[in-house]
Write a protein that holds these residues in place. Sequence first.
Motif, mmCIF file in Angstrom:
data_model
loop_
_atom_site.group_PDB
_atom_site.id
_atom_site.type_symbol
_atom_site.label_atom_id
_atom_site.label_comp_id
_atom_site.label_asym_id
_atom_site.label_seq_id
_atom_site.Cartn_x
_atom_site.Cartn_y
_atom_site.Cartn_z
ATOM 1 N N ALA A 244 2.481 -4.342 10.329
ATOM 2 C CA ALA A 244 2.881 -4.811 8.999
ATOM 3 C C ALA A 244 1.790 -4.436 8.010
ATOM 4 C CB ALA A 244 3.120 -6.313 8.988
ATOM 5 N N MET A 245 2.198 -4.064 6.807
ATOM 6 C CA MET A 245 1.239 -3.782 5.741
ATOM 7 C C MET A 245 1.931 -4.002 4.408
ATOM 8 S SD MET A 245 -1.301 -0.547 5.060
ATOM 9 C CE MET A 245 -0.031 0.709 5.117
ATOM 10 N N CYS A 246 1.308 -4.779 3.564
ATOM 11 C CA CYS A 246 1.937 -5.160 2.300
ATOM 12 C C CYS A 246 0.912 -5.102 1.180
ATOM 13 C CB CYS A 246 2.523 -6.573 2.433
ATOM 14 S SG CYS A 246 3.393 -7.147 0.976
ATOM 15 N N SER A 247 1.318 -4.576 0.025
ATOM 16 C CA SER A 247 0.465 -4.543 -1.160
ATOM 17 C C SER A 247 1.295 -5.006 -2.351
ATOM 18 C CB SER A 247 -0.071 -3.127 -1.397
ATOM 19 O OG SER A 247 -0.873 -3.072 -2.561
ATOM 20 N N LEU A 248 0.782 -6.001 -3.056
ATOM 21 C CA LEU A 248 1.484 -6.557 -4.216
ATOM 22 C C LEU A 248 0.586 -6.468 -5.449
ATOM 23 C CD1 LEU A 248 2.886 -9.802 -2.531
ATOM 24 C CD2 LEU A 248 4.117 -7.664 -2.927
ATOM 25 N N PRO A 249 1.165 -6.193 -6.629
ATOM 26 C CA PRO A 249 2.594 -6.004 -6.906
ATOM 27 C C PRO A 249 3.111 -4.697 -6.332
ATOM 28 C CG PRO A 249 1.279 -5.522 -8.853
ATOM 29 C CD PRO A 249 0.330 -6.069 -7.839
ATOM 30 N N ASP A 250 4.434 -4.619 -6.205
ATOM 31 C CA ASP A 250 5.041 -3.442 -5.596
ATOM 32 C C ASP A 250 6.085 -2.844 -6.537
ATOM 33 O OD1 ASP A 250 7.124 -5.233 -5.478
ATOM 34 O OD2 ASP A 250 6.854 -5.684 -3.365
ATOM 35 N N PHE A 251 6.980 -2.043 -6.007
ATOM 36 C CA PHE A 251 7.980 -1.365 -6.824
ATOM 37 C C PHE A 251 9.189 -1.051 -5.959
ATOM 38 C CE2 PHE A 251 5.501 1.778 -4.660
ATOM 39 C CZ PHE A 251 6.362 2.815 -4.366
ATOM 40 N N ASP A 252 10.295 -0.716 -6.607
ATOM 41 C CA ASP A 252 11.500 -0.316 -5.893
ATOM 42 C C ASP A 252 11.549 1.210 -5.845
ATOM 43 O OD1 ASP A 252 13.987 0.211 -4.853
ATOM 44 O OD2 ASP A 252 15.105 -1.030 -6.267
ATOM 45 N N PRO A 253 11.370 1.837 -4.680
ATOM 46 C CA PRO A 253 11.356 3.303 -4.614
ATOM 47 C C PRO A 253 12.688 3.950 -4.966
ATOM 48 C CG PRO A 253 11.368 2.352 -2.414
ATOM 49 C CD PRO A 253 11.169 1.215 -3.368
ATOM 50 N N ASN A 254 13.776 3.143 -5.017
ATOM 51 C CA ASN A 254 15.072 3.691 -5.422
ATOM 52 C C ASN A 254 15.156 3.925 -6.923
ATOM 53 O OD1 ASN A 254 16.605 3.525 -2.813
ATOM 54 N ND2 ASN A 254 16.076 1.373 -3.018
ATOM 55 N N ASP A 255 14.301 3.268 -7.682
ATOM 56 C CA ASP A 255 14.333 3.342 -9.140
ATOM 57 C C ASP A 255 13.284 4.327 -9.629
ATOM 58 O OD1 ASP A 255 14.409 2.991 -11.858
ATOM 59 O OD2 ASP A 255 14.490 0.798 -11.774
ATOM 60 N N MET A 256 13.725 5.544 -9.972
ATOM 61 C CA MET A 256 12.781 6.582 -10.376
ATOM 62 C C MET A 256 11.990 6.206 -11.624
ATOM 63 S SD MET A 256 14.754 10.161 -9.712
ATOM 64 C CE MET A 256 15.358 10.607 -8.077
ATOM 65 N N ALA A 257 12.598 5.440 -12.513
ATOM 66 C CA ALA A 257 11.944 5.097 -13.766
ATOM 67 C C ALA A 257 10.744 4.182 -13.555
ATOM 68 C CB ALA A 257 12.940 4.437 -14.709
ATOM 69 N N LYS A 258 10.685 3.479 -12.415
ATOM 70 C CA LYS A 258 9.608 2.521 -12.173
ATOM 71 C C LYS A 258 8.620 2.994 -11.105
ATOM 72 C CE LYS A 258 12.421 -1.423 -13.591
ATOM 73 N NZ LYS A 258 13.002 -2.729 -13.202
ATOM 74 N N ARG A 259 8.676 4.275 -10.757
ATOM 75 C CA ARG A 259 7.752 4.805 -9.761
ATOM 76 C C ARG A 259 6.448 5.259 -10.405
ATOM 77 N NH1 ARG A 259 11.703 8.951 -6.521
ATOM 78 N NH2 ARG A 259 13.078 7.435 -5.504
ATOM 79 N N VAL A 260 5.935 4.507 -11.333
ATOM 80 C CA VAL A 260 4.697 4.870 -12.025
ATOM 81 C C VAL A 260 3.848 3.619 -12.197
ATOM 82 C CG1 VAL A 260 5.714 6.811 -13.265
ATOM 83 C CG2 VAL A 260 5.844 4.526 -14.256
ATOM 84 N N GLY A 261 2.568 3.848 -12.555
ATOM 85 C CA GLY A 261 1.701 2.725 -12.879
ATOM 86 C C GLY A 261 1.032 2.108 -11.675
ATOM 87 N N ASP A 262 0.366 0.981 -11.929
ATOM 88 C CA ASP A 262 -0.440 0.311 -10.918
ATOM 89 C C ASP A 262 0.391 -0.218 -9.756
ATOM 90 O OD1 ASP A 262 -2.625 0.826 -12.468
ATOM 91 O OD2 ASP A 262 -2.666 -1.148 -13.419
ATOM 92 N N HIS A 263 1.674 -0.467 -9.976
ATOM 93 C CA HIS A 263 2.493 -1.042 -8.917
ATOM 94 C C HIS A 263 2.651 -0.091 -7.734
ATOM 95 C CE1 HIS A 263 4.589 -4.448 -11.361
ATOM 96 N NE2 HIS A 263 3.328 -4.281 -11.707
ATOM 97 N N THR A 264 2.482 1.202 -7.956
ATOM 98 C CA THR A 264 2.588 2.167 -6.860
ATOM 99 C C THR A 264 1.286 2.310 -6.088
ATOM 100 O OG1 THR A 264 1.990 4.046 -8.272
ATOM 101 C CG2 THR A 264 4.327 3.466 -8.140
ATOM 102 N N PHE A 265 0.253 1.615 -6.523
ATOM 103 C CA PHE A 265 -1.076 1.710 -5.900
ATOM 104 C C PHE A 265 -1.129 0.812 -4.664
ATOM 105 C CE2 PHE A 265 -5.713 1.300 -5.713
ATOM 106 C CZ PHE A 265 -6.099 2.592 -6.012
ATOM 107 N N ASN A 266 -1.457 1.408 -3.514
ATOM 108 C CA ASN A 266 -1.524 0.666 -2.252
ATOM 109 C C ASN A 266 -2.949 0.143 -2.057
ATOM 110 O OD1 ASN A 266 -1.466 -0.329 0.349
ATOM 111 N ND2 ASN A 266 -0.449 1.454 1.222
ATOM 112 N N HIS A 267 -3.143 -1.141 -2.348
ATOM 113 C CA HIS A 267 -4.494 -1.716 -2.279
ATOM 114 C C HIS A 267 -5.055 -1.740 -0.851
ATOM 115 C CE1 HIS A 267 -4.749 -2.903 -6.460
ATOM 116 N NE2 HIS A 267 -3.546 -3.429 -6.392
#
Length: 561
Positions: A244-267
């Motif tokens: 298991a591995m989780c990083s929050l905040p996250d994003f919905d990979p189905n939504d191309m418009a939201k695949r940007v910014g800090d939410h895509t960063f895997n801490h």
Amino acid sequence: MYKGGILFHDISQFSTSRHYSRIPPNSYLAQRVALVIFLMTCAFCVITIRFLYLGALSPNPLSPEVTIKKKPLILDKNGHILATNIPTHSLYMNAKKVINIRKTMEIITLLFPQARFSYIQEEIEKKSSFIWIQRFLTPTQKEKSLQKGLVGCGFHNDWRRVYPLQNVLAHIIGFRDIDDMGVSGIERYIDTLNNHDYNQPIELSIDMRIQDVMFDALNEGMRRFSAKSAGGIILNVHTGEIIAMCSLPDFDPNDMAKRVGDHTFNHMLQSSFEFGSIMKIFSFAQGIEEGKVSLNTELKTRKNLRIGKFTIKDHYPKSYNLSVAESFLFSSNIGTVQVFKTFGQDKQKKFFHEIGLFSNTPIEITEQSQPTSDINWSFTRGAIAAYGYGIALSPLQFLVASSSIVTGKRCKPTILKQYEPQKCSSINLKSSTVDSMRQLLYQTAETGTARKAAFAEYAVGAKTGSTLKRAGAKGYSDQKSRVFIVTFFPMTNPQYAMLLMMDEPRGTKETFYFSASGWNVAPIAQKIIKRIGPILGLQALNPQEILELKEKFRIPARDTS
């Protein structure tokens, strides 16, 4: 015979057939008409066959050779689908075939307001023969496009990548860009595979049942403590599998418009943190390994220490000197530096290299932070690193290294399902050192700073840590902190390791407005372990076994009077 100035001969002299003179005058015309009809029929058949050919083999005669490959399924270790493909269509334009560019663009603007118009305009000016207008059309969008009769435009058979679980595994799976290139996570890893049969799925080590538990617990904890971010990893210490591995905040990979910014960063992979008190695991392990101290060795902890320009102090000082064991249980910074002084920075640097703190921790997901350099490793730097400052690591790097302290071996981490036992490398630790560290971690969960993480039925061992965040060149902020906890279970023979992190949590009424790790990530860790124990098939200890284990790991009390 001569008539009207024209000389006529008997036509029978020139006929190749003696019956020619008997053919009716209109029969020759009929033959010509029949020939024309025959030729037209042949032409129609050729055209029809050509259309059938194009329809069967190349449904888009305007389209050049553009191939969109179907990517392999991605599955968790139990066969649950994490990424799949659905057939769809994409609209393209051949600028050379468009009759009225202005009218066509007006229709496209109306149908697809999100289209990349600057790109389309540039390609039209170049008279490109293939321009993507809109990828992955819905059935409604395709129907409307057909109704508009866009001359010079066509549909291309396409595959759309779909992630059924949306946010839950976003940072592990990653995503693909508009051109079907893997941008991050396992999607990026897939593109590096040579000669992979795309009909064969990619099977991950992730267990979705465990992932769901961690995802829910961290989301709830992040909301409850108003944290800026959070994350966690659970590792099988014998196989190296990340379950298991989780990083929050996250994003919905189905939504191309939201695949940007800090939410895509895997801490858990891309961030580097100073881990605070959980780094003391390495300092105490080395002190015991060197034979300079034992669990009952008394340390001078009643007075603050001065190291260079730093003053080392304890958050909760005691009025008496602490032993090595007590310094670990109560997370004494002064006691930790006293242990460090018994072996010094040169041996510390060598030890850190052996357990992997100065080297990369490669896994299949390539986007990772770089480890701290060992250049200019002075006594002062070694002293502050002993209790968790001055050295930055990724959470995965820390978890793999700390796991080696309680197992005596180092297993290469992986995000892929393992079918054969991994050959783990041994680290240079005595079995007695490993036993002592298990004892300390167990007691820290039972009676020390990690009490809220304890769960006797699964023999949990733990260490908490809180660290102030850097505030630029001015040093550290007194108002902002990160909190961590690392747990190992069961401590009788550790099989799993878990690290949790929370950034800038706030105290609540229930925590008496304390925000240290023992008040937030510790109870979250306990909650997760309780829920995943049965899923992992862990055998819960009965009351008698719990008493026997407590006695086995008991640290004799000292007379502090």
